[in-house]
Design an enzyme around this catalytic site. Sequence first.
Site, mmCIF file in Angstrom:
data_model
loop_
_atom_site.group_PDB
_atom_site.id
_atom_site.type_symbol
_atom_site.label_atom_id
_atom_site.label_comp_id
_atom_site.label_asym_id
_atom_site.label_seq_id
_atom_site.Cartn_x
_atom_site.Cartn_y
_atom_site.Cartn_z
ATOM 1 C CB SER A 40 -0.880 -0.011 1.284
ATOM 2 O OG SER A 40 -0.313 0.245 2.559
ATOM 3 C CG HIS A 153 -1.009 -5.425 4.223
ATOM 4 N ND1 HIS A 153 -0.478 -4.627 5.300
ATOM 5 C CD2 HIS A 153 -0.502 -4.973 3.239
ATOM 6 C CE1 HIS A 153 0.301 -3.565 5.009
ATOM 7 N NE2 HIS A 153 0.468 -3.833 3.458
ATOM 8 C CD GLU A 163 -0.462 -1.824 9.089
ATOM 9 O OE1 GLU A 163 0.019 -1.165 10.223
ATOM 10 O OE2 GLU A 163 0.214 -1.676 7.890
ATOM 11 C CD GLU A 204 2.172 -4.869 7.766
ATOM 12 O OE1 GLU A 204 1.703 -4.429 8.813
ATOM 13 O OE2 GLU A 204 2.695 -4.089 6.845
ATOM 14 C CG ASP A 241 -1.926 2.192 8.504
ATOM 15 O OD1 ASP A 241 -2.602 3.190 7.953
ATOM 16 O OD2 ASP A 241 -0.851 1.675 7.835
ATOM 17 C CD GLU A 284 0.731 4.145 9.676
ATOM 18 O OE1 GLU A 284 1.026 3.740 10.661
ATOM 19 O OE2 GLU A 284 0.910 3.798 8.463
ATOM 20 C CG ASP A 311 2.611 5.010 5.654
ATOM 21 O OD1 ASP A 311 3.634 5.495 5.007
ATOM 22 O OD2 ASP A 311 2.129 4.085 5.579
ATOM 23 C CE LYS A 336 5.602 1.979 5.778
ATOM 24 N NZ LYS A 336 4.121 2.308 5.109
ATOM 25 C CG HIS A 364 7.048 -3.803 9.383
ATOM 26 N ND1 HIS A 364 6.393 -4.941 9.386
ATOM 27 C CD2 HIS A 364 5.761 -2.882 9.338
ATOM 28 C CE1 HIS A 364 5.188 -4.883 9.667
ATOM 29 N NE2 HIS A 364 4.737 -3.476 9.731
ATOM 30 C CE LYS A 387 3.231 0.942 10.115
ATOM 31 N NZ LYS A 387 1.920 1.040 9.712
HETATM 32 P P1 PGA Z 1 2.912 -1.216 3.119
HETATM 33 O O1 PGA Z 1 1.992 -1.049 4.528
HETATM 34 O O2 PGA Z 1 4.362 -1.506 3.520
HETATM 35 O O3 PGA Z 1 2.202 -2.335 2.214
HETATM 36 O O4 PGA Z 1 3.126 0.222 2.425
HETATM 37 C C1 PGA Z 1 2.818 -0.639 5.734
HETATM 38 C C2 PGA Z 1 1.655 0.620 5.792
HETATM 39 O O5 PGA Z 1 0.927 1.104 5.224
HETATM 40 O O6 PGA Z 1 2.029 1.376 6.889
HETATM 41 ZN ZN ZN Z 2 0.577 2.887 6.656
#
Ligand code: PGA
Ligand code: ZN
Length: 427
Positions: A40, A153, A163, A204, A241, A284, A311, A336, A364, A387
Amino acid sequence: TIIGISAREILDSRGNPTVEVEVTLACGIRARAAVPSGASTGSREAVELRDGDPRRYGGKGVRTALEHVEERIGPDLIDLDARDQKVIDDTMIALDGTDNKARLGANAILGVSLACARAAAEASGLPLYHYLGGPGATRLPVPCMNILNGGVHAHGQGADIQEFMLVPYGAGSFREALRWGAEVYHALQGILLKKGLSVGVGDEGGFAPQVHANREPLDLIVAAIETVGLQPGAEVGIAMDSASSEFYQDGKYHLHCEKRQLGSAEMIAYYAALVDEYPLCLLEDGLAQDDWENWKLLNRQLGDGIELVGDDIFCTNPAIIARAITDQIANAALIKLNQIGTVTETIAAARLAQFHGWGAFVSHRSGETVDSFIADLTVALDTGHLKSGAPCRGERVEKYNQLLRIEEELGTAARFAGKTAFCRPIR
Ligand code: PGA
Ligand code: ZN
């Protein structure tokens, strides 16, 4: 002094190829690092270079990125001091020449950046968290464990919200927090089995049951917390999230599992009700990356009470975060490494957020390897929380296990962030 840089194509946790880099120093030290990959992804992320050759890995091969590491980046970095991280990263940024690392690929650049940092730490005789964060880096983060996976996911089979994370901020140490997380995770498994729901896991490591409302996971998690004798709210909170860019279309938020669509204001009211009812401490990507103006509204309504993390909307980009701080659209930034592509820029993004009283939340990606760089990075940046998925799947737990090692190594100097982890006090 760097004398060699090589790269290989390895697999990530989804079975897709990714870049692994090895850096060799004149003193004989060799260090290795692997690059993660998101599903995502934000539209302003640095570019992950894929070969696009349909005959290999469905076009997802990374041989072009390997070639860039060995033939274009490598020669420019030979003879540099691995400890000059900024010089190394600036050299690669200049060599790439684009503002989103599209020419060389962020996966090529980040692999080199990470491996150089690790080699330099080793050459300095320091653990990575002290090398990056100095001797004061002694605070262990609260692990935010994604025990229920939805969205992409869960391949569209579960909740819309991507999430649901367990946040054991009431524990006395990282080790205890992790144990609480694993215990609640197993209690949740028992509850799901009793209800006849699936206990297969998502990308995840969290369970990914079919639900008919996004509050169902919250009820299940509260029940699981109580099952192990912990107190929801007082000892263990929940973070979400939404990754809402994934279900935002034509100005509406499409909640597929609830079979309804909400406008931005309705979506904010929807979250406000959840915040009233459940022990939520962090949200998030509550709104989409293209809904900047309404983020201001979201922040005005909920930003005093809980941590609101951007994010996909910020993509760990210091320039975007700076604009967001001016516009007051959130109070925390997700961090990230591969969204921006170098260690130097990642640290700059986190420091910028923290300087302005914002939270920095290290993360991650849904596609991971067993590389645990982010565990050390979190301690180095003193972010207080990270996370890394559920306490399940090797690539997820490796980060948590590395934090156990760091806590042990720090001994009596170790502190646990607990309830001070967030930029807003726990209610
Ligand atoms: P992604 O998801 O690694 O698939 O982008 C993690 C997130 O959205 O925080
Ligand atoms: Zn995110």
